[in-house]
Write an enzyme that holds these catalytic residues in place. Structure first.
Site, PDB file in Angstrom:
ATOM      1  N   MET A  19       0.735  -1.399   0.159  1.00 26.58           N
ATOM      2  CA  MET A  19      -0.056  -0.075  -0.173  1.00 26.58           C
ATOM      3  C   MET A  19       1.033   1.125   0.257  1.00 26.58           C
ATOM      4  SD  MET A  19      -2.907  -1.402  -0.681  1.00 26.58           S
ATOM      5  CE  MET A  19      -3.719   0.202  -0.734  1.00 26.58           C
ATOM      6  N   ASP A  38      10.311   3.365   6.106  1.00 21.00           N
ATOM      7  CA  ASP A  38      10.563   2.264   6.759  1.00 21.00           C
ATOM      8  C   ASP A  38      11.183   1.770   7.525  1.00 21.00           C
ATOM      9  OD1 ASP A  38       8.714  -0.426   5.157  1.00 21.00           O
ATOM     10  OD2 ASP A  38       9.537  -0.842   6.227  1.00 21.00           O
ATOM     11  N   VAL A  95       1.838   0.774   7.254  1.00 19.81           N
ATOM     12  CA  VAL A  95       2.171  -0.446   8.242  1.00 19.81           C
ATOM     13  C   VAL A  95       0.879  -1.400   8.527  1.00 19.81           C
ATOM     14  CG1 VAL A  95       3.575   1.095   8.984  1.00 19.81           C
ATOM     15  CG2 VAL A  95       2.042   0.558  10.628  1.00 19.81           C
ATOM     16  N   GLU A  97      -0.935  -4.487   9.696  1.00 24.36           N
ATOM     17  CA  GLU A  97      -2.066  -4.034  10.659  1.00 24.36           C
ATOM     18  C   GLU A  97      -2.519  -4.546  11.788  1.00 24.36           C
ATOM     19  OE1 GLU A  97      -4.754  -2.121   9.372  1.00 24.36           O
ATOM     20  OE2 GLU A  97      -6.756  -2.915   9.361  1.00 24.36           O
ATOM     21  N   LYS A 102       0.402   0.534  14.793  1.00 24.45           N
ATOM     22  CA  LYS A 102       0.434   1.787  15.100  1.00 24.45           C
ATOM     23  C   LYS A 102      -0.363   2.902  15.644  1.00 24.45           C
ATOM     24  CE  LYS A 102      -3.006  -0.565  10.663  1.00 24.45           C
ATOM     25  NZ  LYS A 102      -2.097   0.041   9.801  1.00 24.45           N
ATOM     26  N   SER A 124      -7.330  -1.014   6.721  1.00 26.47           N
ATOM     27  CA  SER A 124      -8.729  -2.010   6.682  1.00 26.47           C
ATOM     28  C   SER A 124      -9.746  -1.435   7.975  1.00 26.47           C
ATOM     29  CB  SER A 124      -8.123  -2.983   5.736  1.00 26.47           C
ATOM     30  OG  SER A 124      -7.058  -2.623   5.301  1.00 26.47           O
ATOM     31  N   HIS A 145      -8.384   5.550   3.453  1.00 24.98           N
ATOM     32  CA  HIS A 145      -8.657   4.144   2.713  1.00 24.98           C
ATOM     33  C   HIS A 145      -8.111   4.110   1.474  1.00 24.98           C
ATOM     34  CE1 HIS A 145     -10.598  -0.052   3.134  1.00 24.98           C
ATOM     35  NE2 HIS A 145      -9.476  -0.598   3.241  1.00 24.98           N
ATOM     36  N   ASN A 195     -15.901  -2.614   2.839  1.00 24.63           N
ATOM     37  CA  ASN A 195     -15.718  -3.821   3.582  1.00 24.63           C
ATOM     38  C   ASN A 195     -17.176  -4.492   4.278  1.00 24.63           C
ATOM     39  OD1 ASN A 195     -13.497  -4.036   1.905  1.00 24.63           O
ATOM     40  ND2 ASN A 195     -12.263  -3.631   3.384  1.00 24.63           N
TER      41      ASN A 195
HETATM   42  P1  NAD Z   1       3.103  -4.177   4.045  1.00 25.03           P
HETATM   43  O1  NAD Z   1       3.169  -5.428   4.843  1.00 25.03           O
HETATM   44  O2  NAD Z   1       2.765  -5.392   2.442  1.00 25.03           O
HETATM   45  O3  NAD Z   1       4.047  -3.405   4.321  1.00 25.03           O
HETATM   46  C1  NAD Z   1       4.013  -2.810   5.533  1.00 25.03           C
HETATM   47  C2  NAD Z   1       5.213  -2.162   5.749  1.00 25.03           C
HETATM   48  O4  NAD Z   1       5.299  -1.291   6.785  1.00 25.03           O
HETATM   49  C3  NAD Z   1       6.379  -2.959   5.301  1.00 25.03           C
HETATM   50  O5  NAD Z   1       7.371  -2.458   4.198  1.00 25.03           O
HETATM   51  C4  NAD Z   1       7.398  -2.422   6.621  1.00 25.03           C
HETATM   52  O6  NAD Z   1       8.581  -3.104   7.024  1.00 25.03           O
HETATM   53  C5  NAD Z   1       6.592  -1.721   7.382  1.00 25.03           C
HETATM   54  N1  NAD Z   1       6.764  -0.975   9.103  1.00 25.03           N
HETATM   55  C6  NAD Z   1       6.403  -2.547   9.506  1.00 25.03           C
HETATM   56  N2  NAD Z   1       6.565  -1.679  10.901  1.00 25.03           N
HETATM   57  C7  NAD Z   1       6.916  -0.842  11.115  1.00 25.03           C
HETATM   58  C8  NAD Z   1       7.177   0.517  11.396  1.00 25.03           C
HETATM   59  N3  NAD Z   1       7.345   0.137  13.069  1.00 25.03           N
HETATM   60  N4  NAD Z   1       7.506   1.928  11.170  1.00 25.03           N
HETATM   61  C9  NAD Z   1       7.842   1.406   9.817  1.00 25.03           C
HETATM   62  N5  NAD Z   1       7.160   0.669   8.664  1.00 25.03           N
HETATM   63  C10 NAD Z   1       7.555  -0.172   9.000  1.00 25.03           C
HETATM   64  O7  NAD Z   1       1.674  -3.966   4.184  1.00 25.03           O
HETATM   65  P2  NAD Z   1       0.104  -3.808   3.563  1.00 25.03           P
HETATM   66  O8  NAD Z   1      -0.290  -4.884   2.586  1.00 25.03           O
HETATM   67  O9  NAD Z   1       0.989  -2.247   2.483  1.00 25.03           O
HETATM   68  O10 NAD Z   1      -0.737  -2.842   4.434  1.00 25.03           O
HETATM   69  C11 NAD Z   1      -0.244  -1.616   5.003  1.00 25.03           C
HETATM   70  C12 NAD Z   1      -1.617  -1.508   5.824  1.00 25.03           C
HETATM   71  O11 NAD Z   1      -2.769  -0.626   4.787  1.00 25.03           O
HETATM   72  C13 NAD Z   1      -2.367  -2.532   6.204  1.00 25.03           C
HETATM   73  O12 NAD Z   1      -3.240  -1.586   7.741  1.00 25.03           O
HETATM   74  C14 NAD Z   1      -3.890  -2.845   5.711  1.00 25.03           C
HETATM   75  O13 NAD Z   1      -4.235  -3.060   6.193  1.00 25.03           O
HETATM   76  C15 NAD Z   1      -4.018  -1.418   4.702  1.00 25.03           C
HETATM   77  N6  NAD Z   1      -4.417  -2.024   3.751  1.00 25.03           N
HETATM   78  C16 NAD Z   1      -4.057  -2.882   2.601  1.00 25.03           C
HETATM   79  C17 NAD Z   1      -4.663  -3.194   1.738  1.00 25.03           C
HETATM   80  C18 NAD Z   1      -4.348  -4.051   1.079  1.00 25.03           C
HETATM   81  O14 NAD Z   1      -4.935  -5.357  -0.399  1.00 25.03           O
HETATM   82  N7  NAD Z   1      -3.116  -4.694   1.063  1.00 25.03           N
HETATM   83  C19 NAD Z   1      -5.608  -2.463   1.256  1.00 25.03           C
HETATM   84  C20 NAD Z   1      -6.259  -1.387   2.171  1.00 25.03           C
HETATM   85  C21 NAD Z   1      -5.466  -0.683   3.184  1.00 25.03           C
END
Ligand code: NAD
Length: 408
Positions: A19, A38, A95, A97, A102, A124, A145, A195
């Protein structure tokens, strides 16, 4: 340009995963300089390369010229820590979920950022108020979102917390416009608008598998109606394992009959498109979903093992249950004020969930059927299948007054 006190000129994104990458591109493509953090430097490096590759791809496709691609990249800067981003006007966090994670990040940022900065989460499903409570500026916290892939999907759900200030929502709407998004404001509830409705629809499709339908049949009916993708193909794209792991981690929901087919597929390593098998089979390098009779056999085994007497479920019933599940939950969302209008709900479904554009969205579709008719059909389902079909209060009220969702 916004006239609110929240003039969003500079942004930061926390998280360089799926994301974060899309969100960074949305900002940079809209002309907004963005700093990117990150805690995994390797992830950040890979993410930057991936964004550059998307730009190069767009140039190859003739969508933008090299100068535009360079200008977009020049707006993106990686940052080593939160101190480096303390002067931005907006932070979007993406980051993992996890509420505690968070909250920790929001608390830390709150202590460093200027007082007028806005803090947004791309969660999400987590409670925006619980995230805002970690800060001393809950009026400047909200959900942004995005949908995956964020730089492509048009929909942006702007999630209003209990304390989010109207001027902050205005600034977010203005930002949505600059990024070329279709923005819809949603109240803070489990699943927000999209959702929350999807969950009821998905539950119905899973129940139908146990009662007698097969995945490819359900998908064919919904795709025949005009959905971009049926639910089981969608699970394969998203990854069946995400919810399986989430249930495992939370320690709840793993025993529900409706998820037993998913659980068996995951135990077999059939996670969806990414593993070459899920509800469908995928040839190496192909995204084409191929009907897999071993999945049909698995569905039969699971449902019979759970004691279901399978019966024929026709196309009409499949469509009826899926659409009415969406409409009834949409009505509850409307009556609770989670969405401001039926049109907003339709925008969410048209731009984020592949609802057929020609049908105008689930609420417009219901209005076309007539709410008195919808009310009767829900009552009939309630009689046949139980309480969860009880019509939303609003449907009964509007039907009695001869009105439509659009009049609400
Ligand atoms: P992901 O696992 O692909 O990426 C998460 C990133 O956060 C990683 O690069 C990780 O290194 C980094 N991270 C973790 N802890 C950290 C910290 N303390 N400081 C800085 N960086 C940190 O996750 P994603 O799929 O991109 O999802 C991210 C958020 O978006 C979640 O809350 C998820 O629910 C939401 N979301 C995801 C989707 C989807 O389809 N993937 C859709 C909508 C919303």
């Amino acid at each position: 340009m916004s006239q609110t006190p929240f003039n969003l000129q500079r942004a930061a994104v926390i998280g360089a995963g799926t994301m974060g990458r899309g969100i960074v591109m949305c900002l940079a493509n809209a002309g907004i300089p963005v700093q990117w953090v990150d805690n995994n430097p390797q992830m950040l490096e890979q993410a930057l390369a991936a964004v550059a590759e998307t730009g190069a791809h767009n140039v190859r496709q003739g969508r933008i010229d090299q100068a535009e691609a360079d200008a977009r990249m020049a707006r993106i800067e990686t940052a080593a820590d939160y101190l480096a981003i303390r002067n931005v006007d907006l932070v979007i966090e993406a980051v993992y979920e996890n509420l505690e994670l968070k909250q920790k990040i929001f608390r830390e940022l709150d202590g460093l950022l200027k007082p007028e900065a806005i803090l947004a989460s791309n969660t999400s499903a987590l409670d925006i108020d619980a995230i805002a409570a970690a800060t001393r500026r809950p009026q400047q916290v909200l959900g942004l979102h995005f949908f995956s892939p964020a730089h492509i999907m048009k929909l942006l759900e702007i999630v209003r917390g209990a304390q989010t200030a109207p001027a902050v929502l205005d600034a977010a709407l203005d930002l949505g416009k600059r990024m070329g998004k279709v923005s819809v404001v949603a109240g803070n509830c489990d699943g927000f608008i999209g959702n929350r409705m999807l969950n009821t629809y998905v539950l119905e499709t899973r129940k139908m598998l146990l009662e007698g339908a097969l995945p490819y049949q359900v998908d064919a009916v919904l795709q025949g109606f005009g959905f971009a993708m049926g639910p089981f193909r969608m699970f394969d794209v998203v990854g069946i394992d995400l919810q399986w792991r989430a249930r495992e981690l939370a320690g709840v929901g793993q025993d529900a009959p409706e998820v037993q087919v998913d659980n068996r597929l995951c135990e077999m390593g059939r996670f969806g498109q990414k593993s070459g098998n899920g509800y469908y089979h995928y040839e190496v390098g192909s995204r084409e979903a191929e009907h897999d009779v071993t999945v049909d056999a698995l569905v039969l085994r699971v449902s019979e093992g759970l004691g279901f007497q399978r019966r024929e479920i026709g196309a009409e019933e499949i469509l009826e249950r899926c659409l009415l599940a969406l409409v009834n939950e949409g009505a509850k969302i409307l009556q609770e004020g989670v969405a401001a209008s039926a049109h907003d709900i339709d925008l969410v479904y048209l731009n984020g969930y592949g609802f057929p554009a020609a049908k105008g969205g689930p609420m417009a579709w219901a209005d076309q059927q007539g709410l008195a008719d919808i009310h009767q059909r829900l009552l009939a389902l309630e009689t046949r299948q139980g309480d969860h079909w009880q019509p939303a209060r609003l449907i009964g009220e509007l039907a009695a007054a001869g009105k439509a969702f659009a009049d609400h």
